[in-house]
Design a protein around this motif. Structure first.
Motif, PDB file in Angstrom:
ATOM      1  N   ALA A   6      40.787  45.409  40.796  1.00  0.00           N
ATOM      2  CA  ALA A   6      40.625  44.297  39.851  1.00  0.00           C
ATOM      3  C   ALA A   6      39.149  44.089  39.514  1.00  0.00           C
ATOM      4  O   ALA A   6      38.805  43.862  38.345  1.00  0.00           O
ATOM      5  N   ALA A   7      38.287  44.165  40.512  1.00  0.00           N
ATOM      6  CA  ALA A   7      36.846  44.006  40.267  1.00  0.00           C
ATOM      7  C   ALA A   7      36.326  45.131  39.383  1.00  0.00           C
ATOM      8  O   ALA A   7      35.534  44.899  38.454  1.00  0.00           O
ATOM      9  N   TRP A   8      36.756  46.348  39.664  1.00  0.00           N
ATOM     10  CA  TRP A   8      36.321  47.500  38.865  1.00  0.00           C
ATOM     11  C   TRP A   8      36.819  47.384  37.426  1.00  0.00           C
ATOM     12  O   TRP A   8      36.066  47.610  36.480  1.00  0.00           O
ATOM     13  N   LEU A   9      38.067  47.007  37.252  1.00  0.00           N
ATOM     14  CA  LEU A   9      38.625  46.861  35.909  1.00  0.00           C
ATOM     15  C   LEU A   9      37.903  45.773  35.123  1.00  0.00           C
ATOM     16  O   LEU A   9      37.661  45.919  33.924  1.00  0.00           O
ATOM     17  N   ARG A  10      37.537  44.709  35.793  1.00  0.00           N
ATOM     18  CA  ARG A  10      36.812  43.633  35.118  1.00  0.00           C
ATOM     19  C   ARG A  10      35.463  44.143  34.616  1.00  0.00           C
ATOM     20  O   ARG A  10      35.049  43.823  33.497  1.00  0.00           O
ATOM     21  N   LEU A  11      34.782  44.929  35.430  1.00  0.00           N
ATOM     22  CA  LEU A  11      33.512  45.529  35.006  1.00  0.00           C
ATOM     23  C   LEU A  11      33.724  46.483  33.831  1.00  0.00           C
ATOM     24  O   LEU A  11      32.912  46.518  32.897  1.00  0.00           O
ATOM     25  N   CYS A  12      34.808  47.240  33.874  1.00  0.00           N
ATOM     26  CA  CYS A  12      35.115  48.166  32.781  1.00  0.00           C
ATOM     27  C   CYS A  12      35.317  47.411  31.474  1.00  0.00           C
ATOM     28  O   CYS A  12      34.800  47.817  30.430  1.00  0.00           O
ATOM     29  N   VAL A  13      36.064  46.316  31.527  1.00  0.00           N
ATOM     30  CA  VAL A  13      36.298  45.508  30.325  1.00  0.00           C
ATOM     31  C   VAL A  13      34.973  44.930  29.838  1.00  0.00           C
ATOM     32  O   VAL A  13      34.649  45.018  28.652  1.00  0.00           O
ATOM     33  N   ARG A  14      34.211  44.368  30.742  1.00  0.00           N
ATOM     34  CA  ARG A  14      32.942  43.724  30.380  1.00  0.00           C
ATOM     35  C   ARG A  14      31.980  44.697  29.695  1.00  0.00           C
ATOM     36  O   ARG A  14      31.258  44.319  28.781  1.00  0.00           O
ATOM     37  N   HIS A  15      31.975  45.948  30.147  1.00  0.00           N
ATOM     38  CA  HIS A  15      31.010  46.922  29.636  1.00  0.00           C
ATOM     39  C   HIS A  15      31.616  47.908  28.638  1.00  0.00           C
ATOM     40  O   HIS A  15      30.977  48.896  28.285  1.00  0.00           O
ATOM     41  N   ALA A  19      37.770  54.211  28.751  1.00  0.00           N
ATOM     42  CA  ALA A  19      38.504  55.233  29.501  1.00  0.00           C
ATOM     43  C   ALA A  19      39.421  54.592  30.549  1.00  0.00           C
ATOM     44  O   ALA A  19      40.385  55.222  30.988  1.00  0.00           O
ATOM     45  N   ALA A  20      39.151  53.351  30.913  1.00  0.00           N
ATOM     46  CA  ALA A  20      39.958  52.656  31.920  1.00  0.00           C
ATOM     47  C   ALA A  20      41.102  51.856  31.304  1.00  0.00           C
ATOM     48  O   ALA A  20      41.862  51.208  32.036  1.00  0.00           O
ATOM     49  N   ASP A  21      41.268  51.896  29.982  1.00  0.00           N
ATOM     50  CA  ASP A  21      42.282  51.081  29.314  1.00  0.00           C
ATOM     51  C   ASP A  21      43.702  51.315  29.833  1.00  0.00           C
ATOM     52  O   ASP A  21      44.450  50.361  30.035  1.00  0.00           O
ATOM     53  N   SER A  22      44.062  52.556  30.052  1.00  0.00           N
ATOM     54  CA  SER A  22      45.433  52.820  30.500  1.00  0.00           C
ATOM     55  C   SER A  22      45.656  52.283  31.914  1.00  0.00           C
ATOM     56  O   SER A  22      46.724  51.729  32.205  1.00  0.00           O
ATOM     57  N   LEU A  24      44.016  49.754  33.225  1.00  0.00           N
ATOM     58  CA  LEU A  24      44.017  48.302  33.067  1.00  0.00           C
ATOM     59  C   LEU A  24      45.393  47.810  32.647  1.00  0.00           C
ATOM     60  O   LEU A  24      45.941  46.875  33.232  1.00  0.00           O
ATOM     61  N   GLU A  25      45.965  48.448  31.650  1.00  0.00           N
ATOM     62  CA  GLU A  25      47.293  48.055  31.178  1.00  0.00           C
ATOM     63  C   GLU A  25      48.329  48.198  32.291  1.00  0.00           C
ATOM     64  O   GLU A  25      49.148  47.305  32.510  1.00  0.00           O
ATOM     65  N   GLU A  26      48.278  49.295  32.994  1.00  0.00           N
ATOM     66  CA  GLU A  26      49.200  49.523  34.114  1.00  0.00           C
ATOM     67  C   GLU A  26      49.058  48.422  35.157  1.00  0.00           C
ATOM     68  O   GLU A  26      50.057  47.885  35.648  1.00  0.00           O
ATOM     69  N   PHE A  27      47.832  48.083  35.496  1.00  0.00           N
ATOM     70  CA  PHE A  27      47.575  47.040  36.489  1.00  0.00           C
ATOM     71  C   PHE A  27      48.130  45.697  36.023  1.00  0.00           C
ATOM     72  O   PHE A  27      48.793  44.990  36.788  1.00  0.00           O
ATOM     73  N   LEU A  28      47.884  45.342  34.766  1.00  0.00           N
ATOM     74  CA  LEU A  28      48.356  44.064  34.245  1.00  0.00           C
ATOM     75  C   LEU A  28      49.878  43.996  34.161  1.00  0.00           C
ATOM     76  O   LEU A  28      50.453  42.908  34.225  1.00  0.00           O
ATOM     77  N   LEU A  29      50.522  45.135  34.032  1.00  0.00           N
ATOM     78  CA  LEU A  29      51.981  45.166  33.967  1.00  0.00           C
ATOM     79  C   LEU A  29      52.631  45.204  35.351  1.00  0.00           C
ATOM     80  O   LEU A  29      53.792  44.827  35.496  1.00  0.00           O
ATOM     81  N   GLU A  30      51.898  45.634  36.364  1.00  0.00           N
ATOM     82  CA  GLU A  30      52.515  45.775  37.681  1.00  0.00           C
ATOM     83  C   GLU A  30      52.128  44.684  38.674  1.00  0.00           C
ATOM     84  O   GLU A  30      52.869  44.422  39.621  1.00  0.00           O
ATOM     85  N   VAL A  31      50.987  44.039  38.470  1.00  0.00           N
ATOM     86  CA  VAL A  31      50.515  43.022  39.404  1.00  0.00           C
ATOM     87  C   VAL A  31      50.876  41.643  38.876  1.00  0.00           C
ATOM     88  O   VAL A  31      50.810  41.408  37.678  1.00  0.00           O
ATOM     89  N   GLY A  32      51.234  40.745  39.752  1.00  0.00           N
ATOM     90  CA  GLY A  32      51.616  39.407  39.322  1.00  0.00           C
ATOM     91  C   GLY A  32      50.722  38.305  39.844  1.00  0.00           C
ATOM     92  O   GLY A  32      50.921  37.143  39.509  1.00  0.00           O
ATOM     93  N   ARG A  33      49.737  38.649  40.654  1.00  0.00           N
ATOM     94  CA  ARG A  33      48.877  37.619  41.251  1.00  0.00           C
ATOM     95  C   ARG A  33      47.896  37.055  40.229  1.00  0.00           C
ATOM     96  O   ARG A  33      47.110  37.771  39.631  1.00  0.00           O
ATOM     97  N   ARG A  34      47.954  35.756  40.068  1.00  0.00           N
ATOM     98  CA  ARG A  34      47.104  35.077  39.098  1.00  0.00           C
ATOM     99  C   ARG A  34      45.625  35.305  39.395  1.00  0.00           C
ATOM    100  O   ARG A  34      44.814  35.438  38.479  1.00  0.00           O
ATOM    101  N   LYS A  35      45.262  35.385  40.678  1.00  0.00           N
ATOM    102  CA  LYS A  35      43.851  35.565  41.035  1.00  0.00           C
ATOM    103  C   LYS A  35      43.291  36.880  40.516  1.00  0.00           C
ATOM    104  O   LYS A  35      42.091  37.016  40.334  1.00  0.00           O
ATOM    105  N   PHE A  36      44.152  37.867  40.277  1.00  0.00           N
ATOM    106  CA  PHE A  36      43.716  39.132  39.695  1.00  0.00           C
ATOM    107  C   PHE A  36      43.832  39.106  38.166  1.00  0.00           C
ATOM    108  O   PHE A  36      42.987  39.651  37.461  1.00  0.00           O
ATOM    109  N   LEU A  37      44.874  38.493  37.674  1.00  0.00           N
ATOM    110  CA  LEU A  37      45.179  38.537  36.242  1.00  0.00           C
ATOM    111  C   LEU A  37      44.267  37.670  35.391  1.00  0.00           C
ATOM    112  O   LEU A  37      43.779  38.112  34.354  1.00  0.00           O
ATOM    113  N   GLU A  38      44.065  36.445  35.814  1.00  0.00           N
ATOM    114  CA  GLU A  38      43.319  35.513  34.975  1.00  0.00           C
ATOM    115  C   GLU A  38      41.897  36.001  34.662  1.00  0.00           C
ATOM    116  O   GLU A  38      41.484  35.962  33.497  1.00  0.00           O
ATOM    117  N   PRO A  39      41.134  36.476  35.638  1.00  0.00           N
ATOM    118  CA  PRO A  39      39.782  36.964  35.293  1.00  0.00           C
ATOM    119  C   PRO A  39      39.808  38.152  34.325  1.00  0.00           C
ATOM    120  O   PRO A  39      38.933  38.257  33.455  1.00  0.00           O
TER     121      PRO A  39
END
Length: 80
Positions: A6-15, A19-22, A24-39
């Motif tokens: 989640a931390a790495w993906l956030r950095l990828c989005v920020r910068h 290349a991390a888009d797929s 990121l999408e996979e993570f957002l579709l498979e994880v349900g924890r708000r602490k990871f999703l909201e940021p």
């Protein structure tokens, strides 16, 4: 480890590391924890292109999220 990913993906989005888009999408579709999703969604929503991607993913992922997470993300992604 979801914490590290989640931390790495956030950095990828920020910068703009698209290349991390797929992953990121996979993570957002498979994880349900708000602490990871909201940021991640909040970071994506900072740019028009990111907001569009976030809304596209969220429309598919929302039914899988807990009601509290849905409410939080609905607020995060509401129209500016």
């Amino acid at each position: 480890n979801s914490e590290i990913l989640a931390a790495w993906l956030r950095l990828c989005v920020r910068h703009g590391h698209r290349a991390a888009d797929s992953r990121l999408e996979e993570f957002l579709l498979e994880v349900g924890r708000r602490k990871f999703l909201e940021p991640l969604y909040r970071e994506m929503a900072k740019t028009p292109d990111g907001r569009e991607r976030a809304l596209s993913i969220y429309s598919r992922a929302r039914p899988r999220y807990h009601a509290i997470t849905q409410r939080s993300l609905d607020q995060t992604l509401k129209s500016p």
